[in-house]
Design a protein around this motif. Sequence first.
Motif: not given
Lengths: 249, 249, 313, 313
Positions: D204-209, D214-217, D219-228
């Motif tokens: 569902h990701s592409a259509q939702s984006m 859905k604004m980000n993928t 993996d993007e968000l997960r990376q951001k969370f880890v880095d924070q």
Amino acid sequence: QEALFEALLRIGDSTLILAHRVSEWCGHSPVLEEDIGLANVALDLIGQTQMWLGLAAEVEGKGRSDNDLAYLRDAWDFRNLLIVERPNGDFGQTLMRQFLFDAYHLELLSALMQSADPRVAEIAAKAVKEVAYHLERSSDLVIRLGDGSEESHRRMQDALNDLWPYTGEMFLSDDKDVTLAAEGVMPDPSSLRAKWDAVVREVLDEATLSIPESDFAHKGGKQGVHTEHLGYILAEMQFLQRAYPGASW
Amino acid sequence: QEALFEALLRIGDSTLILAHRVSEWCGHSPVLEEDIGLANVALDLIGQTQMWLGLAAEVEGKGRSDNDLAYLRDAWDFRNLLIVERPNGDFGQTLMRQFLFDAYHLELLSALMQSADPRVAEIAAKAVKEVAYHLERSSDLVIRLGDGSEESHRRMQDALNDLWPYTGEMFLSDDKDVTLAAEGVMPDPSSLRAKWDAVVREVLDEATLSIPESDFAHKGGKQGVHTEHLGYILAEMQFLQRAYPGASW
Amino acid sequence: SAEEQAFQDRIDRGEKIEPKEWMPEGYRKTLIRQIGQHAHSEIVGQLPEGNWITRAPTLERKAILLAKVQDEAGHGLYLYSACETLGVTRDELMELLHAGKMKYSSIFNYPTLTWADMGAVGWLVDGAAIMNQVPLQRTSYGPYSRAMIRICKEESFHQRQGYAIMMKMASGTPAQKKMAQDALNRLWYPSLMMFGPSDKDSVHSAQSMSWKIKMNTNDELRQKFVDQTVPQAEYLGLTVPDPALKWNEEKGGHDFSEPDWSEFYDVLAGNGPCNKDRLGARVKAWDDGAWFRDGLVAHARKAAARRTPAAAE
Amino acid sequence: SAEEQAFQDRIDRGEKIEPKEWMPEGYRKTLIRQIGQHAHSEIVGQLPEGNWITRAPTLERKAILLAKVQDEAGHGLYLYSACETLGVTRDELMELLHAGKMKYSSIFNYPTLTWADMGAVGWLVDGAAIMNQVPLQRTSYGPYSRAMIRICKEESFHQRQGYAIMMKMASGTPAQKKMAQDALNRLWYPSLMMFGPSDKDSVHSAQSMSWKIKMNTNDELRQKFVDQTVPQAEYLGLTVPDPALKWNEEKGGHDFSEPDWSEFYDVLAGNGPCNKDRLGARVKAWDDGAWFRDGLVAHARKAAARRTPAAAE
């Protein structure tokens, strides 16, 4: 040594917490004979707890007693199986939990009677007769209620469905189990499964109950990762020892 | 001084234990609006507890804090009314308990706003608005459920019958009450009865509920003789403070 | 009547009456009431002590308390059996209890509030019970007499255990000692009430005594209990909560204050601290357990049908 | 279709879609699923934290926790309202939840086992939630966007409170510090799972984006969370339970281990530690409360009938 300490806690904590749950029924069970029967089971389990935790304390060698272990550890230091901390639910849930545990308990003790550690073998030999009787009693009731009225059948089947996912943990091995099995002190938990399966299937068959198909197993109790219920049990159980530290009772 | 300490415990312990009971509903109430409403009531009561027990600790002058009083006393040192420790039962029991207490609580605070002790008057003035809202809310629900469906009427009437014997204690006076009333610090409890009666009767009338005829009153809470329920509440509430003495949270 | 006279003669000679033998209807009814009430007291009596099993302070204390409560259930069983010999079933008796038509001992309508109550209940409540029960070992009805003999043996063991808890508490920390005194304060007068109202206000007594269903008067037993208990309290270093308590050399016993009989009648009428909770707990246990009992009956029927297939047709 | 193209153009221009305006059926359905699931997560999310309210260690902590759980119920309320603008009622959504036909966030199927979990849930779980939600303030559906703006404000407050608890614990007694580490150990990977499966496995990701639901993928968000989160853990003196965790200068972010996705799918399928207990608790609350809701409806009918007597005839 540390593995043995842990393994003894796994047994003694399981009997302690199950005794606690069973004793909650005191005066509230469906017939007088069950009040007596359950009190008897709880009493046996407390006696066994004293032996297992007593030996655990001795093995640990830090001057703690069986009571210290029972009353002054928090949940994460408990090593009981998750199944024994499940809430009592209706009497069918209590009975089914007892039956599933009794069948395991008997296999465990039978194996422990052969332990290379004579202290372990001795306790097991004392406990095994009591537990054989527990199993006889719980099997009998499971059969009668499973093959009883429509309602009792339904309740027993629901109980079995709810509790089945908590049986898998009995037979999971970790490093400590492997170490002790190699030394001949404790059986490898997985080695108990076949006999348990046979006993349980025979009784459930006669009870006209169906074993759930899923083999999902809740786990963590043996490593100290419990359900949310254990904390409440301990808060109640340990209150006096916590509130009046050092008093003698 | 000692009378004032006791009187402050009687108020602060009642708000604390009622807050505990109410908060047990968190996430389990019949509609989302009630989850929010009950959490709000519990929150107000905890805030009031901090003020009353804080003042009690100050009056006692032994260096104890509000938290020490809440977490490190056993049941016999608690002075709350028995009604607040009654089990939640169904939601109707919880609501009826709240209504009967709110109506008393509002009269009490209104009187305390005139206290000769400015510290007491100040706390009462802060709390009274919150409690006026609690009463508005519980009255409204009691009316709607009493004059609702057959089942809701029956449940509310059962709740009233069960809880009525726990209301008399609110208006009983003992030596300490008499002393403080003479000094103008606290109202004589019996002086609150007439207004409470009027409010309660009006709401229950509109709710089509009948006030029980018996005037039997359970008592003892204000003197530290409680029901069997309080011990369990405290075991749970105080666990962390008891198990980890001296830790800062 | 002549039958009644012969019956009374047998009792006067000290003979035991057995289930199948003739007895006056009043004797039967009185016995059913008395034994039934005693049986109910045993099972309701599980609740106040059961309240502390999960919170017992050590594993030994937990085991002792569990064993005690189990014994009480066992006593209930003997007594219901004795009662059934008089032509009433256990289920009928239970229904009467649940409907509020039969009583249980009012002492169990008081709460158990601290661990010291586990001591005080054993010491005082079981002590008073034994005082009532020892003479009943010689009661005229055979099954009742035999039940009492078994029960008295266990009860005196319970009383000693209760006293042992009191010893520990009374010689413990200040908080424990305070708990012990507090328990004595709360349970003293309710224990005195266990012997029933003063002889002058007691109904049924004369007839029951001539039938040897009741062996002593209420006041006799109460006096005996006080005289036995006061020195025990002294030994514990606890104070009996009765400023009027005093040894009376002349009568060879203690003078003491009467309990508040209005409280006694209130509790009897249902207005005790725990009446609703105790009976409610028993009714709930019974109602919640209906499916269990029905299930066992259903199984027994099926099993019987399987054994004699003809019956199933 | 032309309608769909016009709709997409509006979204691309950054316009908000409002309830009464035309929207593709897929957009509506996806939104109902996503907002409904989010609403359910708020109300099921009351349970793991509610579990510690009665045991909070001080009065202040109890008040803070109560307020937080109350906020979550409030968020549920906003979100159900937003969902109702799409033509589905709150009761319908509840029924779907109770029937297991709609999900809630799997994180709430993990137990809260010590007081430190109240810290870790605020810090990690609310932290991950915010990471997901902040971009959704710019989502294309007006009511959803406005709900997210309100919610994000409160959530970041919760996260700070959670971190404050962790600070207290991590700088407390050895037992408290151990509790804090234990909570991090248990909740780290489940928090990483909150962003959903890796992009390559995400449906569902592409259509939702493209619809800006859905604004980000993931993996993007997960990376951001880890880095924070990693420096926050360091500041607490706690160890993230991932031996592979390492700063990667080149990508300007951390390398870290994937969670065990088989566990993720197990929990999603119902086999998590608390799935049955959580859903069971909600179903029980709903069923036990039926008489309450029915009573209010009955009263409203009566009151309406009294206001317009004609209607009652």
